[in-house]
Scaffold this active site. Structure first.
Site, PDB file in Angstrom:
ATOM      1  N   ASN A  32       1.011  -0.707   0.458  1.00 60.55           N
ATOM      2  CA  ASN A  32       0.112  -0.012  -0.160  1.00 60.55           C
ATOM      3  C   ASN A  32       0.656   1.189   0.067  1.00 60.55           C
ATOM      4  O   ASN A  32       0.865   2.137   1.174  1.00 60.55           O
ATOM      5  CB  ASN A  32      -1.238  -0.039   1.412  1.00 60.55           C
ATOM      6  CG  ASN A  32      -2.140   1.124   0.983  1.00 60.55           C
ATOM      7  OD1 ASN A  32      -2.598   2.290   1.826  1.00 60.55           O
ATOM      8  ND2 ASN A  32      -2.515   0.866  -0.136  1.00 60.55           N
ATOM      9  N   HIS A  37       7.188   6.154   1.189  1.00 58.45           N
ATOM     10  CA  HIS A  37       8.111   4.720   1.294  1.00 58.45           C
ATOM     11  C   HIS A  37       8.401   4.793  -0.444  1.00 58.45           C
ATOM     12  O   HIS A  37      10.178   4.882  -0.217  1.00 58.45           O
ATOM     13  CB  HIS A  37       7.213   3.669   0.304  1.00 58.45           C
ATOM     14  CG  HIS A  37       5.824   2.989   1.723  1.00 58.45           C
ATOM     15  ND1 HIS A  37       4.351   3.420   1.725  1.00 58.45           N
ATOM     16  CD2 HIS A  37       6.241   2.262   2.538  1.00 58.45           C
ATOM     17  CE1 HIS A  37       4.038   2.774   2.603  1.00 58.45           C
ATOM     18  NE2 HIS A  37       4.763   1.679   2.965  1.00 58.45           N
ATOM     19  N   GLY A 149      11.688   3.918   7.619  1.00 56.12           N
ATOM     20  CA  GLY A 149      10.891   5.438   8.355  1.00 56.12           C
ATOM     21  C   GLY A 149      11.317   6.105   9.242  1.00 56.12           C
ATOM     22  O   GLY A 149      11.063   5.170  10.090  1.00 56.12           O
ATOM     23  N   SER A 188      -0.460   4.644   5.212  1.00 52.94           N
ATOM     24  CA  SER A 188      -1.537   3.562   5.142  1.00 52.94           C
ATOM     25  C   SER A 188      -2.692   4.161   5.455  1.00 52.94           C
ATOM     26  O   SER A 188      -3.886   3.838   4.510  1.00 52.94           O
ATOM     27  CB  SER A 188      -1.194   2.649   4.830  1.00 52.94           C
ATOM     28  OG  SER A 188       0.257   2.495   4.094  1.00 52.94           O
TER      29      SER A 188
END
Ligand code: PAF
Length: 283
Positions: A32, A37, A149, A188
């Site tokens: 997703n 990302h 992240g 997401s």
């Protein structure tokens, strides 16, 4: 971009790159994919010759079945996005590749001190599931570096501790949180927000920034500052799990001598559980 689904195929390609002395970076994801990302992939490309991304929705890290079932699976769109940033290889194992003997009796990796506070407190077993699947991925991929992240700051520290504690031969690198123009961190889970919630969602980041300003101006009553921030979020329509000022290095409680701080928040807005954090250095 190559797509591989088995560990043998993955290892064969990694070995070929190793034989050519390529530096390999790894970006684990649950799919997703969004701009956040892709920024991890771009960071990986800056640091390595070859970039491997994994896509696997890991049931072991979901403490809530409904959350797992609702988690968006968007493989075709994910593959297109990864191709658009010239990813070298995407590893998409299915559940039988990841957990061939089932998950029930699977060995578990526990990272003490990091798994039972903040998000760990309210999501029992979540970080054990993350530490376990990431350990497996590190062994499967055998990359030189892995990028995570900073939005999931506790996860990032957990993985760094895991690598240190178990002497895993990989360097873990954090990458700055990718935000939209309102300041909302890409996630997401943002797609669970209605239009009106989405407009409100940037209050999360504003609250963190306000707290940072107060700390920079010398305020030291951490409990009161945290409480004020919780109240502000409630007024804006959030149901906060926590707003915490912690030590940046290990997320322990802070005292007035500490200078390297991290301010972290988790709060529900409608159906979405949003998290965010920022650095605050008082040195
Ligand atoms: O951050 C995530 O998306 C997941 O926790 C990770 C690191 C891919 C493990 O499943």
């Amino acid at each position: 971009m190559q797509r591989v689904e088995t560990v043998n195929a993955l290892r064969a390609q990694v070995k070929a790159w190793r034989d050519q002395n390529k530096i390999i970076a790894f970006v684990p994801t649950m799919g997703n994919l969004h701009q956040g990302h892709l920024s991890l992939v771009q960071k990986a490309q800056e640091l390595a010759d070859k970039v491997i991304v994994s896509i696997f929705v890991n049931p072991l890290q979901f403490d809530d079945q409904a959350d797992l079932s609702a988690y968006p699976r968007t493989m075709d769109a994910d593959i297109k996005q990864l191709m658009s940033v010239a990813t070298d290889l995407v590893f998409t194992p299915n559940i039988d590749v990841m957990y061939p003997q089932g998950m029930e009796a699977h060995s578990t990796v526990v990272v003490p001190g990091m798994d039972d506070k903040l998000c760990g407190k309210n999501r029992p077993g979540h970080f054990d599931g993350v530490a376990t699947v990431v350990s497996k991925f590190f062994n499967m991929v055998q990359a030189d570096i892995a990028i995570f992240g900073e939005k999931d700051y506790q996860q990032l520290l957990l993985i760094k501790k895991l690598v240190l504690d178990l002497n895993l031969p990989i360097e873990v690198i954090g990458s700055e949180t990718f935000r939209d123009e309102s300041g909302l961190a890409m996630s997401s889970r943002n797609q669970y927000l209605t239009d009106s919630e989405r407009k409100k969602a940037s209050v999360l980041y504003q609250t963190l920034m306000e707290l940072k300003n107060q700390l920079e101006q010398g305020e030291q009553d951490f409990k009161r500052l945290q409480q004020q921030a919780v109240e502000k979020l409630k007024l804006a329509g959030f149901s906060p799990d926590y707003v915490e000022i912690r030590r940046a290095g290990n997320l322990d409680l802070v005292n007035t001598e500490d200078t390297d701080l991290r301010i972290l928040v988790a709060a529900y807005l409608g159906k979405a559980r949003l998290i965010d954090n920022i650095a605050c250095n008082l040195a």
